[in-house]
Motif scaffolding. Structure first.
Motif, PDB file in Angstrom:
ATOM      1  N   LYS A 317      -0.316   6.692  -2.055  1.00 47.70           N
ATOM      2  CA  LYS A 317      -1.435   6.091  -1.312  1.00 47.70           C
ATOM      3  C   LYS A 317      -2.772   6.447  -1.955  1.00 47.70           C
ATOM      4  CE  LYS A 317      -2.822   5.210   3.436  1.00 47.70           C
ATOM      5  NZ  LYS A 317      -2.623   5.559   4.842  1.00 47.70           N
ATOM      6  N   GLY A 318      -2.884   7.690  -2.407  1.00 50.69           N
ATOM      7  CA  GLY A 318      -4.135   8.140  -3.015  1.00 50.69           C
ATOM      8  C   GLY A 318      -4.306   7.718  -4.456  1.00 50.69           C
ATOM      9  N   ASP A 319      -3.232   7.315  -5.106  1.00 45.03           N
ATOM     10  CA  ASP A 319      -3.268   7.065  -6.540  1.00 45.03           C
ATOM     11  C   ASP A 319      -3.255   5.585  -6.913  1.00 45.03           C
ATOM     12  OD1 ASP A 319      -3.276   9.361  -8.415  1.00 45.03           O
ATOM     13  OD2 ASP A 319      -1.956   8.034  -9.545  1.00 45.03           O
ATOM     14  N   CYS A 320      -2.763   4.742  -6.021  1.00 44.77           N
ATOM     15  CA  CYS A 320      -2.615   3.318  -6.340  1.00 44.77           C
ATOM     16  C   CYS A 320      -3.443   2.491  -5.364  1.00 44.77           C
ATOM     17  CB  CYS A 320      -1.143   2.907  -6.262  1.00 44.77           C
ATOM     18  SG  CYS A 320      -0.068   3.925  -7.303  1.00 44.77           S
ATOM     19  N   SER A 321      -3.528   1.192  -5.618  1.00 44.12           N
ATOM     20  CA  SER A 321      -4.325   0.344  -4.728  1.00 44.12           C
ATOM     21  C   SER A 321      -3.714  -1.050  -4.620  1.00 44.12           C
ATOM     22  CB  SER A 321      -5.757   0.242  -5.255  1.00 44.12           C
ATOM     23  OG  SER A 321      -5.765  -0.328  -6.557  1.00 44.12           O
ATOM     24  N   GLY A 322      -4.195  -1.795  -3.638  1.00 50.43           N
ATOM     25  CA  GLY A 322      -3.835  -3.198  -3.483  1.00 50.43           C
ATOM     26  C   GLY A 322      -2.362  -3.438  -3.181  1.00 50.43           C
ATOM     27  N   ASP A 323      -1.871  -4.591  -3.619  1.00 53.33           N
ATOM     28  CA  ASP A 323      -0.475  -4.979  -3.372  1.00 53.33           C
ATOM     29  C   ASP A 323       0.491  -4.062  -4.110  1.00 53.33           C
ATOM     30  OD1 ASP A 323      -1.091  -7.304  -1.768  1.00 53.33           O
ATOM     31  OD2 ASP A 323      -1.804  -8.229  -3.608  1.00 53.33           O
ATOM     32  N   TYR A 324       0.054  -3.530  -5.249  1.00 53.53           N
ATOM     33  CA  TYR A 324       0.861  -2.574  -6.013  1.00 53.53           C
ATOM     34  C   TYR A 324       1.141  -1.346  -5.147  1.00 53.53           C
ATOM     35  CZ  TYR A 324       1.749   0.847  -9.817  1.00 53.53           C
ATOM     36  OH  TYR A 324       2.264   1.827 -10.641  1.00 53.53           O
ATOM     37  N   ARG A 325       0.106  -0.818  -4.523  1.00 57.20           N
ATOM     38  CA  ARG A 325       0.286   0.322  -3.626  1.00 57.20           C
ATOM     39  C   ARG A 325       1.181  -0.047  -2.438  1.00 57.20           C
ATOM     40  NH1 ARG A 325      -4.866   3.173  -0.896  1.00 57.20           N
ATOM     41  NH2 ARG A 325      -5.148   1.127   0.045  1.00 57.20           N
ATOM     42  N   ASN A 326       0.938  -1.215  -1.861  1.00 55.85           N
ATOM     43  CA  ASN A 326       1.678  -1.628  -0.670  1.00 55.85           C
ATOM     44  C   ASN A 326       3.183  -1.724  -0.923  1.00 55.85           C
ATOM     45  OD1 ASN A 326      -0.723  -1.777   0.692  1.00 55.85           O
ATOM     46  ND2 ASN A 326      -0.964  -3.986   0.459  1.00 55.85           N
ATOM     47  N   ILE A 327       3.566  -2.283  -2.079  1.00 55.59           N
ATOM     48  CA  ILE A 327       5.004  -2.440  -2.342  1.00 55.59           C
ATOM     49  C   ILE A 327       5.635  -1.078  -2.664  1.00 55.59           C
ATOM     50  CG2 ILE A 327       4.900  -3.014  -4.841  1.00 55.59           C
ATOM     51  CD1 ILE A 327       7.094  -5.184  -4.147  1.00 55.59           C
ATOM     52  N   LEU A 328       4.902  -0.213  -3.376  1.00 54.21           N
ATOM     53  CA  LEU A 328       5.435   1.125  -3.666  1.00 54.21           C
ATOM     54  C   LEU A 328       5.598   1.935  -2.386  1.00 54.21           C
ATOM     55  CD1 LEU A 328       3.553   2.269  -6.924  1.00 54.21           C
ATOM     56  CD2 LEU A 328       5.874   1.347  -6.725  1.00 54.21           C
ATOM     57  N   LEU A 329       4.651   1.821  -1.474  1.00 51.67           N
ATOM     58  CA  LEU A 329       4.760   2.534  -0.198  1.00 51.67           C
ATOM     59  C   LEU A 329       5.953   2.024   0.611  1.00 51.67           C
ATOM     60  CD1 LEU A 329       1.023   2.844   0.922  1.00 51.67           C
ATOM     61  CD2 LEU A 329       2.497   4.637  -0.012  1.00 51.67           C
ATOM     62  N   GLN A 330       6.202   0.724   0.527  1.00 51.21           N
ATOM     63  CA  GLN A 330       7.376   0.170   1.230  1.00 51.21           C
ATOM     64  C   GLN A 330       8.666   0.733   0.627  1.00 51.21           C
ATOM     65  OE1 GLN A 330       7.162  -2.145   3.980  1.00 51.21           O
ATOM     66  NE2 GLN A 330       9.179  -1.227   4.098  1.00 51.21           N
ATOM     67  N   LEU A 331       8.727   0.847  -0.699  1.00 51.45           N
ATOM     68  CA  LEU A 331       9.912   1.408  -1.356  1.00 51.45           C
ATOM     69  C   LEU A 331      10.050   2.899  -1.061  1.00 51.45           C
ATOM     70  CD1 LEU A 331       9.704  -0.320  -4.877  1.00 51.45           C
ATOM     71  CD2 LEU A 331      11.059  -1.037  -2.900  1.00 51.45           C
ATOM     72  N   CYS A 332       8.919   3.564  -0.883  1.00 51.19           N
ATOM     73  CA  CYS A 332       8.920   5.004  -0.597  1.00 51.19           C
ATOM     74  C   CYS A 332       9.442   5.290   0.815  1.00 51.19           C
ATOM     75  CB  CYS A 332       7.499   5.540  -0.739  1.00 51.19           C
ATOM     76  SG  CYS A 332       7.318   7.279  -0.377  1.00 51.19           S
ATOM     77  N   GLY A 333       9.198   4.354   1.742  1.00 52.41           N
ATOM     78  CA  GLY A 333       9.593   4.603   3.125  1.00 52.41           C
ATOM     79  C   GLY A 333       8.517   5.391   3.849  1.00 52.41           C
ATOM     80  N   SER A 334       8.818   5.906   5.010  1.00 46.80           N
ATOM     81  CA  SER A 334       7.813   6.533   5.869  1.00 46.80           C
ATOM     82  C   SER A 334       7.181   7.766   5.227  1.00 46.80           C
ATOM     83  CB  SER A 334       8.441   6.919   7.199  1.00 46.80           C
ATOM     84  OG  SER A 334       9.468   7.869   6.976  1.00 46.80           O
ATOM     85  N   ASP A 335       6.025   8.139   5.738  1.00 50.62           N
ATOM     86  CA  ASP A 335       5.281   9.299   5.214  1.00 50.62           C
ATOM     87  C   ASP A 335       5.834  10.592   5.795  1.00 50.62           C
ATOM     88  OD1 ASP A 335       3.478  10.924   4.001  1.00 50.62           O
ATOM     89  OD2 ASP A 335       1.818  10.452   5.340  1.00 50.62           O
ATOM     90  N   SER A 336       7.044  10.931   5.396  1.00 54.57           N
ATOM     91  CA  SER A 336       7.657  12.175   5.877  1.00 54.57           C
ATOM     92  C   SER A 336       8.686  12.645   4.870  1.00 54.57           C
ATOM     93  CB  SER A 336       8.319  11.961   7.232  1.00 54.57           C
ATOM     94  OG  SER A 336       9.311  10.977   7.147  1.00 54.57           O
TER      95      SER A 336
END
Length: 336
Positions: A317-336
């Motif tokens: 979240k802190g390192d990427c931005s935009g749709d690139y960040r959004n898809i990586l966060l989805q692949l990462c799963g929840s913040d835990s």
């Protein structure tokens, strides 16, 4: 984004199950390939692209389900989904989406091809992929490489690397590691002694002894070898490798040891390295997130937090931005 395999390589019947049991991406319940194809088409036609629709579908389906969406898309619209996505998307977001659309061995072959061709070689990519696969996975990658590029992977690796580093990669490419659970205590002591005498106990290093042990023995046996090595040399095997080797050879042997000890920790370290400090090594970040999200991302996330005191989610979240960040966060799963 050249050299992308055509979708025909993936158009064989596929099973629906995920390729691992510890992934953040799991089989989507109530899956309907035709509906997903329609959603993707709607997100891409007309002016502009609805990237959120693409993320919503592709980041929440398994590789097997994505292949069925590809087939449904071609049947419904007479167009190749991969070509359509490449025509609509750009940058790192495109690279993630294109990676997600490939079956696992095809994606690894594609990454290896990109690491080898053109000026310079991405040795880190060669190490990451070849040091972390089992025999069957390596055989599948070799076949996918031949199918996609009409070339022999070992020959291409040899034409781009040299010396002992090349010999380690070739040994891994034989896909001949013992994969039994048998531990020979006497042999483990001998293997540890051989490596100690080939490195710490002499002037100069006989790297072949390290290759013979690290690239051929099974995991359980090697964990015992590492114990014995510590006892004999009073050093951890990783510390000795760092003292005795350098450059790509050091990186390759360390990767082999780390993957044998704790593969999720190896990938957690690679992810951290790709994002720490100034700038991001997107090629590593994308490759690990795409290739592991369906296999062991839950374990990688746990190791990441344990090793670095922060969640992988927060780092992305802190390192990427935009749709690139959004898809990586989805692949990462929840913040835990």
């Amino acid at each position: 984004m050249t050299g992308i395999p055509s979708s025909s390589e993936a158009d064989t019947p596929v099973t629906m199950a995920a390729i691992g049991s510890r992934g953040t991406v799991t089989e989507f319940r109530g899956f309907n390939a035709d509906e997903d194809a329609q959603k993707l088409r709607k997100g891409m036609k007309g002016v502009g692209t609805d990237e959120s629709a693409i993320i919503e579908v592709l980041a929440k389906r398994t590789i097997a389900q994505r292949q069925l969406i590809k087939q449904a898309f071609k049947k419904a619209f007479g167009k190749d989904l991969m070509d359509e996505l490449k025509g609509e998307l750009t940058g790192n977001f495109e690279k993630v989406v294109v990676g997600l659309m490939m079956p696992s061995p095809v994606y690894s072959a594609y990454e290896l091809r990109n690491a080898i061709k053109g000026a310079g070689t991405d040795e880190g990519c060669l190490i990451d992929i070849l040091a972390s696969q089992n025999n069957q996975e390596i055989r599948e990658i070799i076949a996918a490489y031949k199918n996609a590029y009409g070339k022999n992977l070992e020959e291409d690796v040899c034409s781009d690397t040299s010396g002992m580093f090349q010999r380690v990669l070739v040994s891994l490419l034989t896909a001949n590691r013992d994969e039994s659970d048998r531990v020979d205590q006497a042999q483990a002591v001998q293997d540890a002694k051989d490596m100690y005498e080939a490195g710490e106990a002499r002037w100069g290093t006989d790297e072949v002894k390290f290759l013979t042990v690290l690239c051929i023995r099974n995991r359980k046996h090697l964990l015992k070898v590492f114990e014995e090595y510590q006892r004999i040399s009073k050093r951890d095997i990783e510390e000795s490798i760092k003292r005795e080797m350098s450059g790509n050879l050091e990186d390759a042997f360390l990767a082999i040891v780390k993957c044998l000890r704790n593969k999720p920790a190896f990938f957690a370290e690679r992810l951290h390295k790709s994002m720490k400090g100034l700038g991001t090594t997107d090629s590593i970040l994308i490759r690990v997130m795409v290739s592991r999200c369906e296999i062991d991302m839950l374990d990688i996330k746990a190791q990441f937090q344990k090793m670095y005191g922060k969640t992988l989610y927060s780092f992305i979240k802190g390192d990427c931005s935009g749709d690139y960040r959004n898809i990586l966060l989805q692949l990462c799963g929840s913040d835990s």
